[in-house]
Design a protein around this motif. Structure first.
Motif, PDB file in Angstrom:
ATOM      1  N   ALA A 131       0.847  -1.204   0.000  1.00  0.00           N
ATOM      2  CA  ALA A 131       0.000   0.000   0.000  1.00  0.00           C
ATOM      3  C   ALA A 131       0.879   1.250   0.000  1.00  0.00           C
ATOM      4  CB  ALA A 131      -0.929  -0.011   1.211  1.00  0.00           C
ATOM      5  N   LEU A 132       1.949   1.227   0.779  1.00  0.00           N
ATOM      6  CA  LEU A 132       2.866   2.374   0.787  1.00  0.00           C
ATOM      7  C   LEU A 132       3.519   2.525  -0.580  1.00  0.00           C
ATOM      8  CD1 LEU A 132       4.649   2.046   4.268  1.00  0.00           C
ATOM      9  CD2 LEU A 132       2.740   3.518   3.638  1.00  0.00           C
ATOM     10  N   ARG A 133       3.905   1.413  -1.171  1.00  0.00           N
ATOM     11  CA  ARG A 133       4.533   1.490  -2.504  1.00  0.00           C
ATOM     12  C   ARG A 133       3.559   2.094  -3.511  1.00  0.00           C
ATOM     13  NH1 ARG A 133       6.121  -2.904  -5.306  1.00  0.00           N
ATOM     14  NH2 ARG A 133       5.082  -4.535  -4.133  1.00  0.00           N
ATOM     15  N   ARG A 134       2.299   1.670  -3.425  1.00  0.00           N
ATOM     16  CA  ARG A 134       1.274   2.224  -4.334  1.00  0.00           C
ATOM     17  C   ARG A 134       1.099   3.718  -4.134  1.00  0.00           C
ATOM     18  NH1 ARG A 134      -1.884  -2.164  -3.559  1.00  0.00           N
ATOM     19  NH2 ARG A 134      -2.985  -1.134  -1.845  1.00  0.00           N
ATOM     20  N   ASP A 135       1.281   4.161  -2.879  1.00  0.00           N
ATOM     21  CA  ASP A 135       1.174   5.598  -2.598  1.00  0.00           C
ATOM     22  C   ASP A 135       2.424   6.369  -3.024  1.00  0.00           C
ATOM     23  OD1 ASP A 135      -1.265   5.135  -1.516  1.00  0.00           O
ATOM     24  OD2 ASP A 135      -0.626   5.283   0.587  1.00  0.00           O
ATOM     25  N   GLY A 136       3.377   5.668  -3.608  1.00  0.00           N
ATOM     26  CA  GLY A 136       4.565   6.351  -4.121  1.00  0.00           C
ATOM     27  C   GLY A 136       5.709   6.462  -3.135  1.00  0.00           C
ATOM     28  N   VAL A 137       5.606   5.768  -1.989  1.00  0.00           N
ATOM     29  CA  VAL A 137       6.710   5.810  -1.023  1.00  0.00           C
ATOM     30  C   VAL A 137       7.877   4.987  -1.581  1.00  0.00           C
ATOM     31  CG1 VAL A 137       7.435   5.224   1.327  1.00  0.00           C
ATOM     32  CG2 VAL A 137       5.092   6.004   0.906  1.00  0.00           C
ATOM     33  N   ASP A 138       9.067   5.560  -1.534  1.00  0.00           N
ATOM     34  CA  ASP A 138      10.265   4.871  -2.017  1.00  0.00           C
ATOM     35  C   ASP A 138      10.546   3.681  -1.089  1.00  0.00           C
ATOM     36  OD1 ASP A 138      12.935   4.111  -2.584  1.00  0.00           O
ATOM     37  OD2 ASP A 138      13.379   6.144  -3.298  1.00  0.00           O
ATOM     38  N   PRO A 139      10.710   2.461  -1.625  1.00  0.00           N
ATOM     39  CA  PRO A 139      10.991   1.305  -0.760  1.00  0.00           C
ATOM     40  C   PRO A 139      12.237   1.513   0.086  1.00  0.00           C
ATOM     41  CG  PRO A 139      10.500   0.579  -2.996  1.00  0.00           C
ATOM     42  CD  PRO A 139      10.559   2.077  -3.048  1.00  0.00           C
ATOM     43  N   ALA A 140      13.193   2.311  -0.417  1.00  0.00           N
ATOM     44  CA  ALA A 140      14.400   2.578   0.386  1.00  0.00           C
ATOM     45  C   ALA A 140      14.037   3.333   1.664  1.00  0.00           C
ATOM     46  CB  ALA A 140      15.411   3.373  -0.431  1.00  0.00           C
ATOM     47  N   ALA A 141      13.005   4.176   1.595  1.00  0.00           N
ATOM     48  CA  ALA A 141      12.567   4.893   2.798  1.00  0.00           C
ATOM     49  C   ALA A 141      11.877   3.926   3.764  1.00  0.00           C
ATOM     50  CB  ALA A 141      11.634   6.039   2.418  1.00  0.00           C
ATOM     51  N   ILE A 142      11.109   2.988   3.229  1.00  0.00           N
ATOM     52  CA  ILE A 142      10.468   1.986   4.104  1.00  0.00           C
ATOM     53  C   ILE A 142      11.561   1.206   4.834  1.00  0.00           C
ATOM     54  CG2 ILE A 142       8.956  -0.034   4.206  1.00  0.00           C
ATOM     55  CD1 ILE A 142       7.658   0.939   1.581  1.00  0.00           C
ATOM     56  N   ARG A 143      12.568   0.855   4.080  1.00  0.00           N
ATOM     57  CA  ARG A 143      13.670   0.086   4.675  1.00  0.00           C
ATOM     58  C   ARG A 143      14.376   0.905   5.764  1.00  0.00           C
ATOM     59  NH1 ARG A 143      16.983  -4.896   2.618  1.00  0.00           N
ATOM     60  NH2 ARG A 143      18.112  -5.057   4.566  1.00  0.00           N
ATOM     61  N   LEU A 144      14.599   2.174   5.504  1.00  0.00           N
ATOM     62  CA  LEU A 144      15.234   3.017   6.526  1.00  0.00           C
ATOM     63  C   LEU A 144      14.350   3.158   7.760  1.00  0.00           C
ATOM     64  CD1 LEU A 144      17.042   5.950   4.649  1.00  0.00           C
ATOM     65  CD2 LEU A 144      18.072   4.084   5.960  1.00  0.00           C
ATOM     66  N   ALA A 145      13.046   3.176   7.553  1.00  0.00           N
ATOM     67  CA  ALA A 145      12.122   3.246   8.700  1.00  0.00           C
ATOM     68  C   ALA A 145      12.268   2.000   9.575  1.00  0.00           C
ATOM     69  CB  ALA A 145      10.687   3.385   8.204  1.00  0.00           C
ATOM     70  N   LEU A 146      12.449   0.844   8.948  1.00  0.00           N
ATOM     71  CA  LEU A 146      12.633  -0.398   9.714  1.00  0.00           C
ATOM     72  C   LEU A 146      13.978  -0.371  10.437  1.00  0.00           C
ATOM     73  CD1 LEU A 146      11.510  -2.926   6.936  1.00  0.00           C
ATOM     74  CD2 LEU A 146      10.094  -2.001   8.792  1.00  0.00           C
ATOM     75  N   LEU A 147      15.014   0.073   9.706  1.00  0.00           N
ATOM     76  CA  LEU A 147      16.374   0.054  10.257  1.00  0.00           C
ATOM     77  C   LEU A 147      16.553   1.030  11.419  1.00  0.00           C
ATOM     78  CD1 LEU A 147      18.250  -0.049   6.840  1.00  0.00           C
ATOM     79  CD2 LEU A 147      18.390  -1.835   8.599  1.00  0.00           C
ATOM     80  N   ALA A 148      15.663   2.005  11.515  1.00  0.00           N
ATOM     81  CA  ALA A 148      15.783   2.998  12.583  1.00  0.00           C
ATOM     82  C   ALA A 148      15.436   2.412  13.955  1.00  0.00           C
ATOM     83  CB  ALA A 148      14.885   4.190  12.290  1.00  0.00           C
ATOM     84  N   HIS A 149      14.951   1.162  13.977  1.00  0.00           N
ATOM     85  CA  HIS A 149      14.594   0.513  15.253  1.00  0.00           C
ATOM     86  C   HIS A 149      15.462  -0.707  15.465  1.00  0.00           C
ATOM     87  CE1 HIS A 149      11.159   2.813  13.859  1.00  0.00           C
ATOM     88  NE2 HIS A 149      10.977   3.083  15.144  1.00  0.00           N
ATOM     89  N   HIS A 150      15.916  -0.885  16.701  1.00  0.00           N
ATOM     90  CA  HIS A 150      16.706  -2.088  16.969  1.00  0.00           C
ATOM     91  C   HIS A 150      15.816  -3.315  16.773  1.00  0.00           C
ATOM     92  CE1 HIS A 150      19.097  -5.138  19.028  1.00  0.00           C
ATOM     93  NE2 HIS A 150      20.111  -4.377  18.642  1.00  0.00           N
ATOM     94  N   TYR A 151      16.365  -4.362  16.154  1.00  0.00           N
ATOM     95  CA  TYR A 151      15.495  -5.492  15.781  1.00  0.00           C
ATOM     96  C   TYR A 151      14.851  -6.153  16.990  1.00  0.00           C
ATOM     97  CZ  TYR A 151      18.616  -9.253  17.338  1.00  0.00           C
ATOM     98  OH  TYR A 151      19.357 -10.114  18.109  1.00  0.00           O
ATOM     99  N   ARG A 152      15.473  -6.047  18.172  1.00  0.00           N
ATOM    100  CA  ARG A 152      14.878  -6.755  19.326  1.00  0.00           C
ATOM    101  C   ARG A 152      13.827  -5.913  20.041  1.00  0.00           C
ATOM    102  NH1 ARG A 152      17.687  -8.985  23.698  1.00  0.00           N
ATOM    103  NH2 ARG A 152      19.643  -7.846  23.443  1.00  0.00           N
ATOM    104  N   ALA A 153      13.749  -4.648  19.695  1.00  0.00           N
ATOM    105  CA  ALA A 153      12.791  -3.767  20.375  1.00  0.00           C
ATOM    106  C   ALA A 153      11.378  -4.008  19.832  1.00  0.00           C
ATOM    107  CB  ALA A 153      13.188  -2.315  20.148  1.00  0.00           C
ATOM    108  N   ASP A 154      10.395  -3.849  20.703  1.00  0.00           N
ATOM    109  CA  ASP A 154       9.007  -3.734  20.235  1.00  0.00           C
ATOM    110  C   ASP A 154       8.818  -2.260  19.925  1.00  0.00           C
ATOM    111  OD1 ASP A 154       8.508  -6.426  20.834  1.00  0.00           O
ATOM    112  OD2 ASP A 154       7.904  -5.945  22.883  1.00  0.00           O
ATOM    113  N   TRP A 155       8.226  -1.932  18.809  1.00  0.00           N
ATOM    114  CA  TRP A 155       8.067  -0.523  18.463  1.00  0.00           C
ATOM    115  C   TRP A 155       6.775  -0.300  17.712  1.00  0.00           C
ATOM    116  CZ3 TRP A 155       8.551   0.845  13.125  1.00  0.00           C
ATOM    117  CH2 TRP A 155       9.103  -0.134  12.290  1.00  0.00           C
ATOM    118  N   GLU A 156       6.474   0.981  17.536  1.00  0.00           N
ATOM    119  CA  GLU A 156       5.170   1.365  17.002  1.00  0.00           C
ATOM    120  C   GLU A 156       5.361   2.027  15.636  1.00  0.00           C
ATOM    121  OE1 GLU A 156       2.173   1.847  19.268  1.00  0.00           O
ATOM    122  OE2 GLU A 156       0.984   2.913  17.774  1.00  0.00           O
ATOM    123  N   TRP A 157       4.610   1.581  14.657  1.00  0.00           N
ATOM    124  CA  TRP A 157       4.635   2.226  13.343  1.00  0.00           C
ATOM    125  C   TRP A 157       3.768   3.490  13.411  1.00  0.00           C
ATOM    126  CZ3 TRP A 157       7.301   1.831   8.926  1.00  0.00           C
ATOM    127  CH2 TRP A 157       6.825   2.566   7.836  1.00  0.00           C
TER     128      TRP A 157
END
Ligand code: 5CA
Ligand code: ZN
Length: 409
Positions: free
Chosen positions: A299-325
């Motif tokens: 859905a984000l891709r359809r809205d024109g969001v660059d997948p690289a930005a989605i990836r950076l959004a994921l990377l901004a959180h430590h993988y073991r943390a629970d976090w909120e989108w």
């Protein structure tokens, strides 16, 4: 089944550090010591409601594991399954008036597209539960012959007491195990079981549901945990390096899988390390198919969001943390991507040798992607403030960010 195309991993000067990672079974940070070929099994999707941000975050974590290993000049044998037959998939198909095979194929195709867009490296073996049935049936038969499985009204159950190491992945107490078993596909209340926690290995055919030839087990379909065990043993063997998934797979899935494999082979451990990603939430609750609070990659891709930005959004959180989108998470990632792209678009800049070492050290230290992003942020800020005369630097930063973080600048 086929996986998805691999994005190229650029070569970097020198070599990365060995990965130190938190292992759920020991509760400690362990230094992994794979051979020249590192072996990883990551539990795949049950193909409906794919790919939401929680899925993407978990697969992103295990993509980093592989990138660290590749940077140590190892090969990686990566195996992932698709749970293309299971209760929740069949229930969703019935609820939507869909054919379950078509639902599974459609959602798996969408998942492949999302993984490709996010530059998540594909598994070498991408294997469905249905195509694994001929491998699963003999394993269940062997467990029965060994006295580790028993029949109950035509269904076949695994006896958790047959594995001396049962409980040593999660270390949860009996009460927690019972609650999680009920929540996550088990049937602790069913009368007649030897132990309420015993999970099903083979479910006898039910009217109106798909079933397959189970040889001496009779027609039916496989249980969930034995599916991943059969695929992992077939393609990786016992003692592989990392078993991965989200933290909701610690129990019962990874606990039971380890016990199935240990009872089958008499060997221990199933995996050298059990690695679990935190849960992504939306509006204060874990993003989950059952609650329907999902944000989809597509859905984000359809809205024109660059997948690289989605990836950076994921990377901004430590993988073991629970976090909120949240929207802010995405906005920050879009801004960071713009800053980084501007910084590498110049012909020269500040030296990036120290940055490469920092990214490597951050990732080797329990996949500390936020620390890696902070290091790139500092280089980009220095570039914006005063630039530099190192002609190779912007190119090296681009290659490092691509090879180690999977982000194409
Ligand atoms: N097919 C099984 C594994 S064999 C399964 O759990 N499928 S799934 O589609 O439900 O989840 C796929 C992966 O995404 C699992 O590793 C799961 O732990 C992870 N996952 C699911 N929801 C979230 C979430 N909200 N945050 C982070 N990871 C999640
Ligand atoms: Zn699994």
């Amino acid at each position: 089944m086929h996986a998805w195309p691999a994005s190229e991993v650029p070569a970097l000067p020198g070599s990365g550090r060995d990965l130190r990672i938190h292992d759920t079974a020991t509760g400690e940070r362990v230094t992994l010591a794979p051979g020249p070929v590192a072996r990883i099994y990551v539990c795949g999707i049950t193909p409906y409601d794919a790919t939401h941000m929680g899925h993407a975050a978990t697969y992103n974590a295990f993509d980093l594991v592989q990138r660290v290993w590749l940077d140590t000049k190892r090969q990686v044998h990566y195996v992932q399954n698709v749970t293309d037959v299971d209760d929740p998939l069949l229930e969703r198909a019935v609820a939507n008036g869909d054919d379950w095979t078509e639902l599974a194929e459609r959602e798996t195709a969408l998942f492949r597209e999302d993984m490709t867009a996010l530059r998540l490296l594909p598994p070498r073996h991408y294997i469905g539960a249905v195509e694994s049935i001929p491998k699963i049936v003999p394993l269940v038969e062997r467990l029965r012959e060994a006295g580790a499985a028993y029949e109950l009204e035509g269904d076949t159950y695994f006896s958790v007491e047959s594995d001396a190491h049962f409980g040593q992945v999660s270390h949860y107490d009996a009460e927690v195990m019972r609650r999680l078993s009920a929540e996550r596909g088990g049937d602790p209340e069913r009368p007649g079981k030897k132990n309420p926690l015993d999970p099903m290995l083979w479910m006898a055919a039910r009217p109106g549901e798909p079933s397959w030839d189970g040889a001496s087990l009779g027609p039916g379909r496989p249980g969930w945990h034995i599916e991943c065990v059969a695929i992992a043993l077939e393609h990786l063997g016992m003692g592989f390096d990392v078993q991965g998934g989200g933290s909701d797979l610690i129990f019962p899935h990874h606990e039971m899988g380890a016990s199935h494999a240990q009872a089958l082979t008499g060997e221990h451990p199933f995996a050298q390390a059990y690695v679990h990603a935190g849960m992504v939430a939306l509006h204060g609750e874990k993003m989950s198919k059952s609650k329907g609070n999902l944000v989809f990659v597509s859905a984000l891709r359809r809205d024109g969001v660059d997948p690289a930005a989605i990836r950076l959004a994921l990377l901004a959180h430590h993988y073991r943390a629970d976090w909120e989108w949240t929207d802010a998470v995405l906005t920050e990632a879009v801004e960071r991507l713009d800053r980084w792209r501007a910084a590498v678009s110049r012909p020269d800049g500040p030296s990036a040798d120290a940055l490469l070492a920092e990214i490597r050290e951050a990732l080797a230290d329990d996949l500390d992607a936020p620390a890696a992003l902070a290091a790139v942020d500092r280089w980009a800020a220095a570039q914006a403030a005063s630039g530099g005369s190192d002609e190779g630097a912007p190119g090296l930063v681009s290659r490092a960010v691509d090879a180690l973080l999977g982000v194409a600048l």
